[in-house]
Design an enzyme around this catalytic site. Structure first.
Site: not given
Ligand code: IVH
Length: 673
Positions: A45, A48, A123, A125, A127, A185, A237, A326, A419, A422, A435, A441
């Site tokens: 609030a 806003d 770091e 990664k 998604d 990202e 990143y 990964k 089914c 039906c 079915c 159906c």
């Molecule tokens: S570094 C040259 N760091 O993962 C360095 N990528 O293929 C390039 N991604 O297309 C990327 N988190 O979109 C980096 N902490 C992170 C990331 C990251 C996600 C993605 C990025 C890239 C894909 C890996």
């Protein structure tokens, strides 16, 4: 800050100017606290009130508004298409591994190349969808998607609506560079994703399969107001390029500088100097994965020393100084509460497990497909069992295995003999139960109508699941042809429709009256005919009449069509019910349009198969390029394949291609073509 009265029109006083500037700074600070640091200092609030005061002030004195004002995040621009933007520096992708031993090899190689002590930045990664943000003199000047790594789509107006993205770099802590290109990202937090999907469901619009798709789909909207209504965030990143700023020596320092400029970076970044530390970080983050609130699919290991990074350089497409490590696809244990049976558009009966809701990667999963009778038997799944469920990428959650128990179990599950929709006796076809009642159906009718209006078919807006249910239940729609006889006056008699929504649906159906021929063929739901085959058929026969008149022999002459498909297609068009529905559609003004098939493109007459992951485009984009060049794509390699495009991790198709002597090219070669 306490809110003040809205000003009156006229020239702004010096006090008004100062007030507007202070309000903007305050709002920026609160946006950063809320969206980036997750540490709000005031409630909604109070926020806003500040925001509204600034809106009023800028409205009363338009000269006071600045392009980087937080009030300018609402979107508004609607583009015909995204402009192409050349990146300041190429957006490379990462080499990726899942095996700890590969991390050891990476470390060994770097130690050899660097010759000296080695430290890493670690770091999460993220998604999501990769973006480049460019700041000029501290102002957000441009944002673009990754595209092919060199050029992307300009999505500046959309990215400006994302609250965690500063429109202006924070000054005061560290010198602001004259030019800064940052890579990050676009992501959606799990809770925001669930709320968004709940909203889309209420509006009877298609849902997103996962937060990544939701983020990517929301950034790539031509109407920036739609993006503004989506709960997006950005996590950065990497500094791609910097001029006129501080000298940065390490990756960690770069992240700290970004944070000082109020650019959102991962709070979870860490430093490591050994493989053991890397593995520990990987383990720790994997364990905390569900509590982060956003999706990550691994960690990224980067050499910390920026000068060493530059010396090491890049391979064809990956930097030598970074590696994605990964996570294994994740599984959670839960209980099968019930097994229900769904009847799809083709009449196939699919058993679906209703699960005790469980959070997998921050997304609540309460159903999973059990595929068919044989799969259930093979895994010996019964109601009450505790099972492991995985959610990997886009796919529907899957029950992988049962957790053994010594307790009493329910009786084995049996597929119904009739089914469930039906009552027609089910027929068995290998592992499948079907079915045979066709469009009589109701489940198959609903499926057929939804398919008819789906994106790749006639793309009829407003024909979502619930609308289809209502249309079928009311009796207004007994076949897809009945859609073309719907009148707004009929629709408003149904609970679901108000005046406007009824007219909108009728208008959307009207717009679908001149579909490309292949879309119409695909929309009819011919067995074994997907979008590619529908295109082949349309290109070959050119008109619906000729396609319907074609016998099996004529169908087998179409390149890419085998005997089984030919039989299915001929059989489909021989059916009286099918002919009647098509005639009704034509009587009601449907005119499928013959699409001119390019005969001269680079891929004219060629059959191309893709295998493995592509780096610079999605599979769909790549396939579209082949079609645009007059070629066709196929899912499997045979002697008729002209060439195979092998991406990363290419599998058995590549082996088959080598065995058959089919030409194999890599993605770079394909792109050059
Ligand atoms: S570094 C040259 N760091 O993962 C360095 N990528 O293929 C390039 N991604 O297309 C990327 N988190 O979109 C980096 N902490 C992170 C990331 C990251 C996600 C993605 C990025 C890239 C894909 C890996």
């Amino acid at each position: 800050m306490t809110p003040k009265k809205p000003p009156r029109a006229g020239r702004p006083s010096a006090a008004d100017r100062r007030r507007a500037e202070r309000l903007r700074d305050e709002i920026r600070r609160h946006d950063h606290l809320y969206y980036v640091l997750d540490r709000p200092e005031i409630d909604d609030a109070a926020y806003d009130r500040l925001f509204r005061e600034l809106v009023e002030l800028e409205r009363a004195y338009p000269g006071l508004a600045t392009p980087d004002s937080p009030t300018r995040r609402v979107g508004g621009e609607v583009l015909p298409s995204f402009p192409e933007v050349r990146h300041v520096a190429p957006l490379l992708s990462l080499d990726s591994v899942t095996d700890p031993a590969a991390v050891g090899r990476f470390d060994e190689r770097l130690r050899k190349d660097v010759r000296g002590p080695v430290a890493y930045t670690l770091e999460p990664k993220f998604d999501g969808l990769s973006l480049e943000l460019v700041y000029e003199r501290g102002r957000l000047a441009r944002a673009s998607t990754r595209g092919d790594g060199v050029r992307g789509e300009g999505v500046t107006a959309n990215v400006r609506t994302i609250r965690s993205v500063p429109l202006r770099l924070r000054t005061g802590r560290r010198k602001v560079p004259s030019r800064l290109a940052v890579r990050g990202e676009a992501i959606m937090h799990a809770r925001d994703f669930e709320r968004l999907n709940a909203r889309l469901a209420r509006e009877d619009r298609p849902l997103f399969a996962n937060p990544r798709n939701a983020a990517a789909g929301s950034v790539r909207q031509l109407d920036s107001r739609v993006t503004a209504s989506r709960p997006l965030r950005v996590a950065c990143y990497d500094i791609l390029a910097i001029t006129g700023g501080p000298r940065l020596k390490t990756g960690r320092e770069a992240l700290a500088a970004l944070a000082d400029w109020s650019v959102p970076v991962a709070a979870e970044a860490a430093r490591a100097t050994s493989v053991d530390e890397i593995l520990a970080y990987h383990r720790d983050l994997e364990a905390r994965r569900d509590r982060l609130g956003y999706e990550i699919d691994g960690i990224v290991i980067k050499l910390d020393d920026l000068a060493a990074r530059r010396r090491l350089g890049v391979t064809a497409r990956h930097p030598r100084w970074a590696l994605a490590f990964k996570f294994a696809p994740r599984a959670e244990a839960t209980v099968i509460e019930r097994i229900v049976v769904q009847v799809g558009r083709t009449g196939a009966l699919t058993p679906v497990a209703e699960l005790r809701p469980v959070s997998i990667g921050g997304v609540t999963v309460s159903r999973a497909t059990l595929h068919n009778r044989e799969e259930i038997a093979r895994k010996d799944l019964r109601v009450g069992d505790t099972v492991h469920v995985v959610r990997a990428g886009d796919v529907i959650p899957d029950v992988v295995a049962r957790v053994p128990t010594r307790g009493r179990r329910a009786r084995p599950f049996r597929m119904p003999s009739r089914c469930p929709e039906c009552g027609t006796p089910v027929v068995r076809e290998g592992p499948l139960d079907r079915c045979p009642n066709g469009l009589a159906c109701p489940a198959q009718l609903k499926g057929a109508i939804a398919h008819f209006g789906s994106r790749d078919a006639l793309d009829i807006r407003g024909l979502g699941q619930e609308t289809v249910e209502a249309l079928v239940a009311s009796g207004f729609v007994r076949s897809v042809a009945d859609l073309f006889a719907l009148r707004a006056a009929d629709l408003v008699t149904l609970d679901r429709f108000a005046d406007v929504s009824a007219r909108n649906l009728v208008a959307a159906i009207d717009r679908a009256r001149r579909p490309e021929l292949w879309r119409f063929v695909y929309a009819l739901g011919v067995p074994q005919v997907g979008t590619q085959t529908a295109r082949d058929l349309a290109a070959h026969f050119g008109s619906l009449e000729r396609l319907m008149a074609a016998g099996e022999d004529a169908l087998r002459e179409v390149s890419g069509i085998g005997p089984a498909v030919a039989t299915a297609v001929a059989g489909f068009f021989r059916r009286k019910a099918v002919r009647r529905i098509i005639d009704q559609c034509l009587d009601r003004g449907v005119e499928p349009q013959r699409a001119a098939a390019p005969q001269t493109g680079l891929f004219a007459g060629k059959t191309v198969v893709f295998t493995g992951g592509l780096e610079s485009m999605t599979r769909a984009e790549a396939e579209a390029r082949v079609r645009a060049g007059g070629g066709r794509t196929s899912g499997s390699v045979s002697r008729n394949t002209d060439f195979v495009v092998a991406g990363s991790d290419a599998g058995s198709k590549l082996d088959t291609a080598r065995r058959l002597g089919v030409k194999v090219i890599d993605e770079k070669t394909f792109r050059r073509m």
